[in-house]
Design a protein around this motif. Structure first.
Motif: not given
Length: 362
Positions: A196, A200, A205, A207, A224, A226
């Motif tokens: 991850i 990032r 854009s 994850i 990180g 999302t």
């Protein structure tokens, strides 16, 4: 003359580990003795203990380590006593067909120390991944020593020796995640979380972290991710597709190493997407997929061995990024422990209570 130090051995399959006196020979040609300062407790060490790698017991466990070179053998010029190093298990040979083709990250003849460390009675030990660093000192090939900035704490630097490098490399080197890509990571332990971080860092854009433990998903988000998906309660493939406009992720990183999670990764990728297997399976595992699906979906199915890293290139780079504040390697360290606490650390790992326990030496 040979030295006697304390080290952690796995005496037999599934037997509790124990601290024993280890005999460290003087370094021979091409070898180095390293005084260990810190060593992470990696899942691969547990695989060794469980007999999941091979049956060459007893093992001297530990491989995710940093320390100081104490002495070197004849012909060693790449490191000198006093150098602060991260130990690696890809000491490239420079002569095999991969190295000669300019692909040393795939070296087919990586080397270890020729001499064996032993118990007091002369029993030869098999060092985990050719390193054996749950010990106050260890003997390695000099090429297994990668010099890095000594300003970095050993318990942080040592993590590059395996899990963190494997995960970041799986995203950047193997998966070749690019800016704007969507990435799914299945399995959010130390390696998955490092993937991850790598995604990032590469500019992904979206994850998507997938796991069965909400605690791990919370940690993944702090690293990180999302989006998170608990695959105990949600179909992971459908969830990843739903988060990617019905297409699947550009890159799916499988950090568990099981057939069922690999199938999830395979079907959760976009048609021309990439699957990266970085989780380590055990010898008895097999995989069955419809060959028509393999053909019809295109893209790439890759295995990532050590994150396809080149230690001499990647370790110093990641240390620099850590020092710049662009990645937080310290976030992977859950606790520091003593040499006698490794068995308990395995239990905590199994229960999902830690990201990394790190053995430190005074």
């Amino acid at each position: 003359m040979p030295q006697q130090v304390r080290g952690v051995i796995a005496p037999g399959k599934d037997e509790p580990v124990r601290v024993e006196t280890i005999v460290i020979p003087d370094p021979g040609p091409g070898e180095a003795v390293v005084k260990i300062q810190a060593c992470g407790v990696c899942h691969t060490d547990l695989h060794y203990k469980q007999g999941g790698i091979n049956d060459e017991f007893p093992f001297l466990l530990g491989h995710e380590a940093a320390g100081v070179v104490e002495s070197v053998g004849e012909g060693v010029t790449d490191v000198t006593p006093g150098d602060f190093v991260v130990l690696n298990w890809r000491a490239v040979c420079g002569q095999c067909r991969a190295c000669l083709r300019g692909r040393p990250q795939y070296c087919f003849d990586t080397h270890n120390a020729r001499q064996r460390m032993t118990l007091l009675d002369g029993t030869e030990l098999s060092p985990a991944l050719g390193i054996g660093a749950f010990a106050e000192k260890t003997l390695v090939a000099s090429g297994q020593c990668t010099k890095v900035d000594p300003a970095v704490a050993p318990e942080v630097a040592g993590l590059l020796g395996c899990g963190v490098m494997a995960g970041i490399g799986a995203a950047i080197n193997t998966g070749q995640v690019g800016r704007g890509d969507s990435v799914a990571v299945i399995g959010c332990g130390g390696v998955g979380d490092a993937a991850i971080v790598g995604a990032r860092l590469a500019g992904a854009s979206k994850i998507i972290a997938v796991d069965i433990d909400d605690r791990k998903l919370d940690t993944a988000k702090s690293m990180g991710a999302t989006h998170t998906v608990n695959s105990l309660t949600t179909d992971a493939v459908e969830a990843v597709r739903g988060l990617t406009d019905g297409n699947g992720a550009d890159v799916v990183i499988e950090a568990v190493g099981r057939p069922e999670t690999y199938k999830q990764a395979f079907y959760a990728r976009d048609l021309a997407g990439t699957v990266v297997l970085v989780g380590v399976p055990t010898p008895e595992m097999t995989l069955e997929l419809p060959l028509l699906d393999v053909f019809g979906r295109g893209g790439a199915l890759k295995s990532s061995w050590y994150g396809d890293c080149l230690p001499s290139r990647d370790f110093p780079m990641l240390i620099d990024l850590h020092q710049q504040g662009r990645i937080d390697l310290a976030a992977f360290v859950t606790e520091t422990i003593g040499l006698g606490d490794v068995e308990q650390a395995f239990a905590r790992m199994h229960e999902g209570d830690v990201l990394r326990s790190v053995v430190t030496f005074a």
